[in-house]
Design a protein around this motif. Structure first.
Motif, PDB file in Angstrom:
ATOM      1  N   GLY A   1       0.793  -1.226   0.000  1.00 39.88           N
ATOM      2  CA  GLY A   1       0.000   0.000   0.000  1.00 39.88           C
ATOM      3  C   GLY A   1       0.823   1.273   0.000  1.00 39.88           C
ATOM      4  O   GLY A   1       0.333   2.338  -0.377  1.00 39.88           O
ATOM      5  N   ALA A   2       2.090   1.165   0.406  1.00 41.95           N
ATOM      6  CA  ALA A   2       2.936   2.356   0.537  1.00 41.95           C
ATOM      7  C   ALA A   2       3.117   3.113  -0.785  1.00 41.95           C
ATOM      8  O   ALA A   2       2.925   4.332  -0.819  1.00 41.95           O
ATOM      9  CB  ALA A   2       4.283   1.972   1.138  1.00 41.95           C
ATOM     10  N   PRO A   3       3.473   2.432  -1.882  1.00 36.44           N
ATOM     11  CA  PRO A   3       3.645   3.184  -3.126  1.00 36.44           C
ATOM     12  C   PRO A   3       2.335   3.782  -3.653  1.00 36.44           C
ATOM     13  O   PRO A   3       2.347   4.854  -4.260  1.00 36.44           O
ATOM     14  CB  PRO A   3       4.216   2.158  -4.105  1.00 36.44           C
ATOM     15  CG  PRO A   3       3.956   0.842  -3.517  1.00 36.44           C
ATOM     16  CD  PRO A   3       3.863   1.032  -2.045  1.00 36.44           C
ATOM     17  N   VAL A   4       1.222   3.128  -3.394  1.00 35.97           N
ATOM     18  CA  VAL A   4      -0.075   3.653  -3.820  1.00 35.97           C
ATOM     19  C   VAL A   4      -0.369   4.944  -3.062  1.00 35.97           C
ATOM     20  O   VAL A   4      -0.762   5.961  -3.655  1.00 35.97           O
ATOM     21  CB  VAL A   4      -1.195   2.623  -3.577  1.00 35.97           C
ATOM     22  CG1 VAL A   4      -2.547   3.188  -3.962  1.00 35.97           C
ATOM     23  CG2 VAL A   4      -0.920   1.344  -4.338  1.00 35.97           C
ATOM     24  N   TYR A   5      -0.161   4.925  -1.752  1.00 40.91           N
ATOM     25  CA  TYR A   5      -0.411   6.092  -0.912  1.00 40.91           C
ATOM     26  C   TYR A   5       0.500   7.242  -1.307  1.00 40.91           C
ATOM     27  O   TYR A   5       0.047   8.397  -1.457  1.00 40.91           O
ATOM     28  CB  TYR A   5      -0.202   5.712   0.556  1.00 40.91           C
ATOM     29  CG  TYR A   5      -0.765   6.693   1.541  1.00 40.91           C
ATOM     30  CD1 TYR A   5      -2.019   6.507   2.094  1.00 40.91           C
ATOM     31  CD2 TYR A   5      -0.048   7.820   1.919  1.00 40.91           C
ATOM     32  CE1 TYR A   5      -2.550   7.408   3.010  1.00 40.91           C
ATOM     33  CE2 TYR A   5      -0.568   8.729   2.823  1.00 40.91           C
ATOM     34  CZ  TYR A   5      -1.809   8.524   3.364  1.00 40.91           C
ATOM     35  OH  TYR A   5      -2.327   9.415   4.249  1.00 40.91           O
ATOM     36  N   LEU A   6       1.787   6.944  -1.490  1.00 39.72           N
ATOM     37  CA  LEU A   6       2.754   7.984  -1.841  1.00 39.72           C
ATOM     38  C   LEU A   6       2.442   8.583  -3.210  1.00 39.72           C
ATOM     39  O   LEU A   6       2.511   9.804  -3.397  1.00 39.72           O
ATOM     40  CB  LEU A   6       4.178   7.407  -1.824  1.00 39.72           C
ATOM     41  CG  LEU A   6       5.309   8.376  -2.139  1.00 39.72           C
ATOM     42  CD1 LEU A   6       5.273   9.582  -1.213  1.00 39.72           C
ATOM     43  CD2 LEU A   6       6.653   7.673  -2.030  1.00 39.72           C
ATOM     44  N   ALA A   7       2.072   7.741  -4.173  1.00 37.64           N
ATOM     45  CA  ALA A   7       1.709   8.237  -5.504  1.00 37.64           C
ATOM     46  C   ALA A   7       0.477   9.133  -5.421  1.00 37.64           C
ATOM     47  O   ALA A   7       0.397  10.163  -6.106  1.00 37.64           O
ATOM     48  CB  ALA A   7       1.464   7.075  -6.459  1.00 37.64           C
ATOM     49  N   ALA A   8      -0.478   8.773  -4.577  1.00 37.91           N
ATOM     50  CA  ALA A   8      -1.690   9.582  -4.418  1.00 37.91           C
ATOM     51  C   ALA A   8      -1.363  10.941  -3.809  1.00 37.91           C
ATOM     52  O   ALA A   8      -1.890  11.973  -4.252  1.00 37.91           O
ATOM     53  CB  ALA A   8      -2.699   8.850  -3.552  1.00 37.91           C
ATOM     54  N   VAL A   9      -0.470  10.956  -2.824  1.00 33.02           N
ATOM     55  CA  VAL A   9      -0.075  12.218  -2.189  1.00 33.02           C
ATOM     56  C   VAL A   9       0.652  13.107  -3.191  1.00 33.02           C
ATOM     57  O   VAL A   9       0.379  14.315  -3.297  1.00 33.02           O
ATOM     58  CB  VAL A   9       0.807  11.956  -0.949  1.00 33.02           C
ATOM     59  CG1 VAL A   9       1.429  13.242  -0.436  1.00 33.02           C
ATOM     60  CG2 VAL A   9      -0.010  11.294   0.147  1.00 33.02           C
ATOM     61  N   LEU A  10       1.578  12.523  -3.950  1.00 31.81           N
ATOM     62  CA  LEU A  10       2.321  13.287  -4.957  1.00 31.81           C
ATOM     63  C   LEU A  10       1.382  13.847  -6.020  1.00 31.81           C
ATOM     64  O   LEU A  10       1.539  14.995  -6.457  1.00 31.81           O
ATOM     65  CB  LEU A  10       3.395  12.409  -5.606  1.00 31.81           C
ATOM     66  CG  LEU A  10       4.566  12.032  -4.713  1.00 31.81           C
ATOM     67  CD1 LEU A  10       5.457  11.015  -5.416  1.00 31.81           C
ATOM     68  CD2 LEU A  10       5.362  13.262  -4.336  1.00 31.81           C
ATOM     69  N   GLU A  11       0.417  13.052  -6.432  1.00 30.28           N
ATOM     70  CA  GLU A  11      -0.543  13.500  -7.446  1.00 30.28           C
ATOM     71  C   GLU A  11      -1.374  14.662  -6.912  1.00 30.28           C
ATOM     72  O   GLU A  11      -1.624  15.638  -7.627  1.00 30.28           O
ATOM     73  CB  GLU A  11      -1.449  12.348  -7.864  1.00 30.28           C
ATOM     74  CG  GLU A  11      -2.406  12.711  -8.969  1.00 30.28           C
ATOM     75  CD  GLU A  11      -3.203  11.532  -9.480  1.00 30.28           C
ATOM     76  OE1 GLU A  11      -4.406  11.702  -9.734  1.00 30.28           O
ATOM     77  OE2 GLU A  11      -2.623  10.440  -9.623  1.00 30.28           O
ATOM     78  N   TYR A  12      -1.786  14.559  -5.654  1.00 29.92           N
ATOM     79  CA  TYR A  12      -2.585  15.638  -5.062  1.00 29.92           C
ATOM     80  C   TYR A  12      -1.785  16.935  -5.003  1.00 29.92           C
ATOM     81  O   TYR A  12      -2.288  18.005  -5.353  1.00 29.92           O
ATOM     82  CB  TYR A  12      -3.059  15.241  -3.661  1.00 29.92           C
ATOM     83  CG  TYR A  12      -3.630  16.413  -2.900  1.00 29.92           C
ATOM     84  CD1 TYR A  12      -4.887  16.919  -3.218  1.00 29.92           C
ATOM     85  CD2 TYR A  12      -2.896  17.045  -1.909  1.00 29.92           C
ATOM     86  CE1 TYR A  12      -5.413  18.015  -2.550  1.00 29.92           C
ATOM     87  CE2 TYR A  12      -3.404  18.143  -1.237  1.00 29.92           C
ATOM     88  CZ  TYR A  12      -4.649  18.622  -1.565  1.00 29.92           C
ATOM     89  OH  TYR A  12      -5.155  19.711  -0.911  1.00 29.92           O
ATOM     90  N   LEU A  13      -0.534  16.841  -4.532  1.00 28.95           N
ATOM     91  CA  LEU A  13       0.308  18.037  -4.430  1.00 28.95           C
ATOM     92  C   LEU A  13       0.532  18.668  -5.802  1.00 28.95           C
ATOM     93  O   LEU A  13       0.467  19.895  -5.960  1.00 28.95           O
ATOM     94  CB  LEU A  13       1.654  17.694  -3.783  1.00 28.95           C
ATOM     95  CG  LEU A  13       1.644  17.493  -2.275  1.00 28.95           C
ATOM     96  CD1 LEU A  13       2.986  16.992  -1.796  1.00 28.95           C
ATOM     97  CD2 LEU A  13       1.287  18.791  -1.577  1.00 28.95           C
ATOM     98  N   CYS A  14       0.785  17.832  -6.787  1.00 36.39           N
ATOM     99  CA  CYS A  14       1.010  18.309  -8.146  1.00 36.39           C
ATOM    100  C   CYS A  14      -0.243  19.007  -8.683  1.00 36.39           C
ATOM    101  O   CYS A  14      -0.164  20.093  -9.270  1.00 36.39           O
ATOM    102  CB  CYS A  14       1.406  17.143  -9.035  1.00 36.39           C
ATOM    103  SG  CYS A  14       1.980  17.647 -10.660  1.00 36.39           S
ATOM    104  N   ALA A  15      -1.395  18.413  -8.469  1.00 42.28           N
ATOM    105  CA  ALA A  15      -2.649  18.997  -8.939  1.00 42.28           C
ATOM    106  C   ALA A  15      -2.920  20.338  -8.254  1.00 42.28           C
ATOM    107  O   ALA A  15      -3.374  21.292  -8.895  1.00 42.28           O
ATOM    108  CB  ALA A  15      -3.803  18.028  -8.688  1.00 42.28           C
ATOM    109  N   GLU A  16      -2.612  20.406  -6.966  1.00 43.32           N
ATOM    110  CA  GLU A  16      -2.835  21.639  -6.209  1.00 43.32           C
ATOM    111  C   GLU A  16      -1.957  22.773  -6.739  1.00 43.32           C
ATOM    112  O   GLU A  16      -2.428  23.884  -6.987  1.00 43.32           O
ATOM    113  CB  GLU A  16      -2.520  21.376  -4.728  1.00 43.32           C
ATOM    114  CG  GLU A  16      -2.941  22.469  -3.792  1.00 43.32           C
ATOM    115  CD  GLU A  16      -4.436  22.533  -3.567  1.00 43.32           C
ATOM    116  OE1 GLU A  16      -4.907  23.615  -3.171  1.00 43.32           O
ATOM    117  OE2 GLU A  16      -5.140  21.544  -3.802  1.00 43.32           O
ATOM    118  N   VAL A  17      -0.668  22.480  -6.929  1.00 44.29           N
ATOM    119  CA  VAL A  17       0.262  23.499  -7.438  1.00 44.29           C
ATOM    120  C   VAL A  17      -0.127  23.923  -8.851  1.00 44.29           C
ATOM    121  O   VAL A  17      -0.124  25.115  -9.180  1.00 44.29           O
ATOM    122  CB  VAL A  17       1.719  22.976  -7.393  1.00 44.29           C
ATOM    123  CG1 VAL A  17       2.650  23.901  -8.151  1.00 44.29           C
ATOM    124  CG2 VAL A  17       2.188  22.831  -5.959  1.00 44.29           C
TER     125      VAL A  17
END
Length: 126
Positions: free
Chosen positions: A45-61
Motif C-alpha cells: 500500500g505504501a507506493p499507492v499512498y505515496l503516488a496519491a499524495v504526490l498527485e494531489y500536491l502536483c494537482a494543487e500546485v
C-alpha cells in the motif's frame, strides 16, 4: 505468459495506477522506494499512498499556477506563475519554504515605511 494479453485466458493486465484511479505511476514509485533502500521491505500500500499524495500536491500546485497565469492574462504556465502560486498559499509556502524556483522571481512587496506619506487634507483658505 508475459505480455498484455498473455495466456489462453486473454485477460488484459491492469496497472496498479489504474486500479487505484491515479495518474501517477504506482509501479515506478514502488521501484524507487525499493531501490532507494529507505527500508528493508516496502508494503503493497505504501507506493499507492505515496503516488496519491504526490498527485494531489502536483494537482494543487498546477491549479494555483494556472490561476496565476490567468490573472496575468497568459495561457501558458511559466516558473513565475508557479512561484506566485506557492508563495501566496500559506500551506504550500510553509512546505516549500526553503525551495528556490529557477526564474521564479520574488513576490511584489514594498515595505510600508518606503511608501509616500499621506499628506493631511489642506483646509480651504477663506
Amino acid at each position: 505468459m508475459a505480455g498484455k494479453t498473455g495466456g489462453r485466458g486473454g485477460k488484459k493486465s491492469v496497472s496498479r495506477s489504474a486500479k487505484a484511479g491515479l495518474q501517477f505511476p504506482v509501479g515506478r514509485v514502488a521501484r524507487y522506494l525499493n531501490k532507494g533502500k529507505y527500508a528493508e521491505r516496502v508494503g503493497a500500500g505504501a507506493p499507492v499512498y505515496l503516488a496519491a499524495v504526490l498527485e494531489y500536491l502536483c494537482a494543487e500546485v498546477l491549479e494555483l499556477a494556472g490561476n496565476a497565469a490567468r490573472d496575468n492574462k497568459k495561457t501558458r504556465i511559466v516558473p513565475r506563475h508557479v512561484q506566485l502560486a506557492i508563495r501566496n498559499d500559506e500551506e504550500l509556502s510553509k512546505l516549500l519554504g526553503s525551495v528556490t524556483i529557477a526564474n521564479g522571481g520574488v513576490l511584489p512587496n514594498i515595505h510600508s515605511v518606503l511608501l509616500p506619506k499621506k499628506s493631511a487634507k489642506k483646509e480651504p483658505e477663506a
